[in-house]
Design a protein around this motif. Structure first.
Motif, PDB file in Angstrom:
ATOM      1  N   SER A  50     -10.389  47.155  62.616  1.00  0.00           N
ATOM      2  CA  SER A  50     -11.645  46.437  62.341  1.00  0.00           C
ATOM      3  C   SER A  50     -12.772  47.199  63.027  1.00  0.00           C
ATOM      4  CB  SER A  50     -11.563  44.997  62.840  1.00  0.00           C
ATOM      5  OG  SER A  50     -11.656  44.956  64.244  1.00  0.00           O
ATOM      6  N   SER A  51     -13.935  46.637  63.064  1.00  0.00           N
ATOM      7  CA  SER A  51     -15.051  47.313  63.737  1.00  0.00           C
ATOM      8  C   SER A  51     -14.848  47.352  65.252  1.00  0.00           C
ATOM      9  CB  SER A  51     -16.375  46.634  63.396  1.00  0.00           C
ATOM     10  OG  SER A  51     -16.358  45.291  63.811  1.00  0.00           O
ATOM     11  N   THR A  52     -14.023  46.443  65.794  1.00  0.00           N
ATOM     12  CA  THR A  52     -13.864  46.373  67.248  1.00  0.00           C
ATOM     13  C   THR A  52     -12.422  46.482  67.747  1.00  0.00           C
ATOM     14  OG1 THR A  52     -13.751  43.961  67.133  1.00  0.00           O
ATOM     15  CG2 THR A  52     -15.921  44.926  67.532  1.00  0.00           C
ATOM     16  N   CYS A  88     -16.964  52.338  57.394  1.00  0.00           N
ATOM     17  CA  CYS A  88     -16.396  52.551  58.720  1.00  0.00           C
ATOM     18  C   CYS A  88     -16.328  51.261  59.525  1.00  0.00           C
ATOM     19  CB  CYS A  88     -17.222  53.584  59.473  1.00  0.00           C
ATOM     20  SG  CYS A  88     -17.207  55.191  58.663  1.00  0.00           S
ATOM     21  N   ASP A  89     -17.158  50.295  59.200  1.00  0.00           N
ATOM     22  CA  ASP A  89     -17.166  49.044  59.943  1.00  0.00           C
ATOM     23  C   ASP A  89     -16.378  47.930  59.260  1.00  0.00           C
ATOM     24  OD1 ASP A  89     -18.600  49.984  62.102  1.00  0.00           O
ATOM     25  OD2 ASP A  89     -20.531  49.552  61.173  1.00  0.00           O
ATOM     26  N   LYS A  90     -15.877  48.191  58.066  1.00  0.00           N
ATOM     27  CA  LYS A  90     -15.072  47.185  57.373  1.00  0.00           C
ATOM     28  C   LYS A  90     -13.655  47.197  57.929  1.00  0.00           C
ATOM     29  CE  LYS A  90     -17.448  47.004  52.978  1.00  0.00           C
ATOM     30  NZ  LYS A  90     -17.309  47.146  51.536  1.00  0.00           N
ATOM     31  N   THR A  91     -13.004  46.050  57.879  1.00  0.00           N
ATOM     32  CA  THR A  91     -11.606  45.975  58.298  1.00  0.00           C
ATOM     33  C   THR A  91     -10.739  46.588  57.208  1.00  0.00           C
ATOM     34  OG1 THR A  91     -12.018  43.996  59.606  1.00  0.00           O
ATOM     35  CG2 THR A  91      -9.729  44.398  58.924  1.00  0.00           C
TER      36      THR A  91
END
Length: 144
Positions: A61-63, A28-31
């Motif tokens: 991405s994560s953000t 879930c946090d990988k681009t």
């Protein structure tokens, strides 16, 4: 002896659950970049109002989220305000919901929700925006 075996089995099971959870959340946090070749627009009643053959590229991405629907002139970017993730098999079985406020070259901000669902190996992205009557959907042809 029996208690020791039960304790050992419980510890192994706990380890497997933690490992599986960590792997799923790590995805879930990988681009990820998803590419589609067809965009379908639905009206507020869920009926198809328009279908367009175009290459859409969505990068999460994560953000941040970047959406390029068809061409660079309509590129939208934004910071992710919330993300929920429940992948049984990353990007094949499960669901992710991303919320963001994106802006394009025109400077107009849009409050969007992107729901990414994987079912039977098919990944579908559904876009909803505040003020948009209906939804936009693409099926990922590839993701990396």
């Amino acid at each position: 002896m029996k208690t020791r075996k039960i304790l050992k089995t419980a510890l192994v099971a706990l380890f497997l659950v933690i490992t599986g959870t960590t792997i799923t959340y790590a995805q879930c946090d990988k681009t990820v970049t998803l590419t589609s070749s067809k965009t379908t627009h639905f009206d507020e009643n869920g009926n198809i109002s328009k279908t367009k053959d175009e290459t859409a590229v969505i990068t999460i991405s994560s953000t941040d989220i970047t959406i390029v629907p068809g061409d660079e002139d309509h590129k939208m970017t934004g910071k992710i305000t919330s993300k929920t993730c429940d992948w049984k098999v990353p990007y094949k079985e499960g669901k992710m919901v991303v919320k963001s406020i994106v802006s394009g070259d025109g400077g107009d901000d849009k409050d969007i929700t992107v729901t990414i669902e994987g079912k039977d190996g098919k990944v579908t992205l559904t876009f909803e925006a505040v003020g948009l009557n209906g939804k936009i959907q693409v099926v990922a042809d590839k993701f990396e």
